[in-house]
Motif scaffolding. Structure first.
Motif, PDB file in Angstrom:
ATOM      1  N   LYS A  44      60.297  69.446  43.588  1.00  0.00           N
ATOM      2  CA  LYS A  44      59.519  69.612  42.213  1.00  0.00           C
ATOM      3  C   LYS A  44      59.800  70.896  41.615  1.00  0.00           C
ATOM      4  CE  LYS A  44      56.064  65.898  43.423  1.00  0.00           C
ATOM      5  NZ  LYS A  44      54.650  65.945  43.643  1.00  0.00           N
ATOM      6  N   ILE A  45      60.116  71.112  40.392  1.00  0.00           N
ATOM      7  CA  ILE A  45      60.458  72.129  39.943  1.00  0.00           C
ATOM      8  C   ILE A  45      59.009  72.997  39.390  1.00  0.00           C
ATOM      9  CG2 ILE A  45      61.754  73.542  38.187  1.00  0.00           C
ATOM     10  CD1 ILE A  45      63.617  71.047  38.419  1.00  0.00           C
ATOM     11  N   PRO A  46      58.867  74.223  39.950  1.00  0.00           N
ATOM     12  CA  PRO A  46      57.548  74.838  39.407  1.00  0.00           C
ATOM     13  C   PRO A  46      57.848  75.618  38.409  1.00  0.00           C
ATOM     14  CG  PRO A  46      58.608  76.226  41.381  1.00  0.00           C
ATOM     15  CD  PRO A  46      59.208  74.853  41.416  1.00  0.00           C
ATOM     16  N   ILE A  47      56.645  75.576  37.436  1.00  0.00           N
ATOM     17  CA  ILE A  47      56.884  75.937  36.183  1.00  0.00           C
ATOM     18  C   ILE A  47      55.303  76.835  35.951  1.00  0.00           C
ATOM     19  CG2 ILE A  47      56.927  75.969  33.511  1.00  0.00           C
ATOM     20  CD1 ILE A  47      59.117  74.192  33.904  1.00  0.00           C
ATOM     21  N   THR A  48      55.244  78.129  35.665  1.00  0.00           N
ATOM     22  CA  THR A  48      54.081  78.620  35.389  1.00  0.00           C
ATOM     23  C   THR A  48      53.875  78.869  33.928  1.00  0.00           C
ATOM     24  OG1 THR A  48      54.241  80.096  37.196  1.00  0.00           O
ATOM     25  CG2 THR A  48      52.854  81.007  35.814  1.00  0.00           C
ATOM     26  N   LEU A  49      52.735  78.468  33.371  1.00  0.00           N
ATOM     27  CA  LEU A  49      52.340  78.404  31.973  1.00  0.00           C
ATOM     28  C   LEU A  49      51.783  79.979  31.852  1.00  0.00           C
ATOM     29  CD1 LEU A  49      50.798  74.791  31.240  1.00  0.00           C
ATOM     30  CD2 LEU A  49      53.064  75.799  30.698  1.00  0.00           C
ATOM     31  N   TYR A  50      52.214  80.200  30.406  1.00  0.00           N
ATOM     32  CA  TYR A  50      51.453  81.818  29.905  1.00  0.00           C
ATOM     33  C   TYR A  50      51.143  81.578  28.375  1.00  0.00           C
ATOM     34  CZ  TYR A  50      54.131  83.861  33.864  1.00  0.00           C
ATOM     35  OH  TYR A  50      54.633  84.085  35.076  1.00  0.00           O
ATOM     36  N   HIS A  51      50.034  82.235  28.199  1.00  0.00           N
ATOM     37  CA  HIS A  51      49.544  81.973  27.040  1.00  0.00           C
ATOM     38  C   HIS A  51      50.485  82.593  25.743  1.00  0.00           C
ATOM     39  CE1 HIS A  51      45.953  81.589  29.332  1.00  0.00           C
ATOM     40  NE2 HIS A  51      45.512  80.884  28.596  1.00  0.00           N
ATOM     41  N   GLN A  52      50.605  82.132  24.714  1.00  0.00           N
ATOM     42  CA  GLN A  52      51.470  82.379  23.464  1.00  0.00           C
ATOM     43  C   GLN A  52      50.570  83.620  23.041  1.00  0.00           C
ATOM     44  OE1 GLN A  52      51.153  80.438  19.928  1.00  0.00           O
ATOM     45  NE2 GLN A  52      53.013  80.873  19.159  1.00  0.00           N
ATOM     46  N   CYS A  53      49.294  83.677  22.829  1.00  0.00           N
ATOM     47  CA  CYS A  53      48.444  84.778  22.357  1.00  0.00           C
ATOM     48  C   CYS A  53      48.128  85.561  23.527  1.00  0.00           C
ATOM     49  CB  CYS A  53      47.245  84.102  21.718  1.00  0.00           C
ATOM     50  SG  CYS A  53      46.071  83.288  23.004  1.00  0.00           S
ATOM     51  N   GLY A  54      47.575  87.048  23.105  1.00  0.00           N
ATOM     52  CA  GLY A  54      46.797  87.830  23.960  1.00  0.00           C
ATOM     53  C   GLY A  54      45.367  87.866  23.829  1.00  0.00           C
ATOM     54  N   LYS A  55      44.809  88.532  24.618  1.00  0.00           N
ATOM     55  CA  LYS A  55      43.208  88.597  24.683  1.00  0.00           C
ATOM     56  C   LYS A  55      42.944  90.129  24.666  1.00  0.00           C
ATOM     57  CE  LYS A  55      39.612  86.860  27.794  1.00  0.00           C
ATOM     58  NZ  LYS A  55      39.374  86.148  28.871  1.00  0.00           N
TER      59      LYS A  55
END
Length: 559
Positions: A153-164
């Motif tokens: 299974k290929i791991p993918i990390t999600l990141y936010h398009q916006c900043g905080k």
């Protein structure tokens, strides 16, 4: 004024990832997602919620070879099977919270995807409605390079398009926080991070919707607090760096890139009030972000935490902020802007204290603006032209009759009238095309190029603006006159004020006000008369005269 960061870390991203077997034509992706309320608004509780996922698989040449849309995402972790042909060096994108299926219809290449963007109508929409109409939650993007087929299974990390951006303001004893506003944030952003400069580079990349795609959050005013905390969600602002910055205090309007984002904080104490400007950014976007004061970029998926300490005398509690205290009471309808009195306004809209290497178009004489102008987007202050519009005198109006402006007839009313010039020029149209109003026409036609930044345009100053020229550039306390019922008389009976005003204008490269000169204001005393100011080597005098008389004209603008 500069942004100091008490900490700067990436937002919570999804992971870790489990492994399992895979079919030769199936790509399996596993996501561990922080659970949260199924809502479109973004808050600290649900900013990591994933409601739908789109998987896009591209081969080494950038062509789309497989895709999959999943909704709803109900289990955690979730496996997403994607049918794709065998390919070496494939790029797999996972994009969450785009809303209904079909958002990426027509995308056939990775270049097309990387040039896709989202646009919102106002900064607050990102928090209340998300990046995409009909979506749920914050848009998140992840990417992996993999061989297909793949036994894991290929791991993918999600990141936010916006900043905080989160900030806390603490005021010293005797200091009151009266308001704040986050300003000049982009209204558009690329979906993927393909345009983000790779450290240590800091290439300027404007918002995809264009150079005018910026706006401010609504100003918060009327507060009476000793401390407060607030969080905003914002699009990335890739505005670049400034090598002129050597410390936190030099992160100011003179050194910041034109499109940098900043926070305004209004506060007051005993006998003073201040507006602070704190620039966002100041960090790198590497795996473990580091402080970089030259960097004004606001990156996606970074959580900027800022603590601001306001000292007892305004700015002495925090090395990052500067302030200008004033003894002039706030007008009933005025809004405090960000400009610093006495600085020079440059042709690019920046301000500073030197004429070297700059084209100076005016001198800042006040940071109190009419609410009408502030709401029109001129949030800094007022600047006075560096010379008269003509060497001759002209009439306010060719006929000595009604001009329909609110009449002011006492010193207290004169002080409060900072709106007549703007209103008459741009609402009542006493402007460049109306020869019935020569003084107004000349002021509006003042031939100094100000097209390089957002401003009101030149216009005839109200008597309250002349008041501020005398008080602020003349460095004199006129607060005792602000409640006076006098109709005419000395505003200040000391010629040193005139000298200081003219010295300030001369230092900016301008031509001083005429000695023994009468200057028009835009303010009307009656149907037939207007308020004027008489500038003398021994005094400053407010009087009035008929509208078809002759006075000098000097223009002002809001920016």
């Amino acid at each position: 004024m500069a942004l100091g960061l008490s900490s700067c870390v990436t937002d919570d991203s999804v992971g870790p990832f489990s492994k399992g077997s895979s079919d030769s034509t199936i790509v399996r992706l596993t996501f561990n997602i922080n659970d949260g309320a199924q809502t479109r608004s973004i808050t600290a509780d649900n900013e990591n919620t994933v409601n739908d996922i789109t998987i896009l698989v591209f081969d080494a040449g950038g062509s789309l070879i497989g895709s999959k849309y999943v909704f709803p995402v109900s289990s955690i972790p979730v496996d997403v099977p994607v049918t794709a042909r065998s390919a070496s060096g494939s790029t797999i994108y996972a994009i969450a919270n785009t809303g209904p299926e079909g958002y990426f219809a027509g995308i056939n290449t990775i270049d097309q995807l990387n040039n896709m963007s989202t646009t919102i109508s106002s900064p607050s929409v990102l928090e209340s409605d998300g990046s995409i109409s009909g979506s749920n939650g914050a848009l998140m993007v992840g990417k992996a390079i993999a061989e297909i087929p793949n036994s894991n299974k290929i791991p993918i990390t999600l990141y936010h398009q916006c900043g905080k951006f989160s900030f806390t303001i603490n005021a010293a004893a005797g200091v009151t926080i009266t308001g704040y506003q986050l300003c000049h944030v982009p209204l558009s952003s690329y979906i993927t991070d393909s345009h983000v400069p790779v450290p240590p580079a800091s290439t300027v990349v404007g918002p995809p919707a264009g150079s005018d795609s910026y706006n401010d959050f609504a100003a918060v005013s009327g507060l009476n607090l000793a401390s407060l905390s607030k969080t905003y969600y914002v699009y990335e602002n890739l505005c670049g760096s400034s090598n002129s910055v050597t410390d936190e205090k030099s992160r100011n309007s003179s050194n910041a890139p034109t499109t940098a984002s900043y926070l305004l904080v209004n506060a007051k104490g005993s006998g003073w009030k201040s507006t602070y400007r704190i620039y966002l950014g100041g960090m790198t976007n590497v795996a473990n972000p580091l402080t970089d004061l030259t960097n004004f970029n606001v990156y996606r998926n970074l959580n900027y935490n800022c603590t601001i300490n306001l000292g007892a005398n305004g700015g002495n509690g925090d090395a990052r902020v500067t302030y200008t205290a004033t003894v002039q009471d706030t007008r009933t309808t005025a809004v405090t802007g960000t400009a610093v009195v006495g600085t020079y306004l440059y042709s690019d809209g920046k301000t500073g204290t030197t004429t070297d290497g700059h084209t100076v178009v005016g001198i800042v004489f006040s940071n109190q603006l009419s609410s009408t102008e502030y709401n029109a987007g001129y949030t800094h202050g007022y600047a006075l032209a560096l010379k008269n519009v003509s060497t001759s005198t002209f009439a306010y109006k060719t006929t000595n009759d009604e001009s329909n402006l609110t009449k002011v007839q006492t010193f207290s009313a004169y002080y409060n009238d900072i709106n007549a010039g703007y209103y008459g020029t741009f609402i009542m149209n006493y402007d460049k095309s109306n020869a019935t109003y020569p003084a107004w026409q000349l002021a509006n036609n003042y031939n100094v190029n100000i097209s390089g930044f957002k401003n009101s345009g030149w216009y005839l100053p109200s008597i309250g603006q002349w008041w501020d020229v005398c008080a602020n550039l003349g460095k004199v306390d006129l607060s005792g006159q602000q409640t006076s019922n006098k109709v005419y008389g000395n505003l200040y009976g000391d010629g040193t004020v005139t000298t200081k005003v003219n010295n300030a204008i001369s230092a900016a490269g301008g031509i001083p006000l005429n000695s023994d000169g009468y200057y028009w204001s835009a303010s009307e005393l009656s149907v037939t008369s207007c308020v004027i100011i008489y500038i003398n080597v021994a005094q400053l005098y407010i009087a009035y005269t008929s509208k078809n008389g002759g006075c000098y004209v000097r223009a002002v603008l809001a920016f």
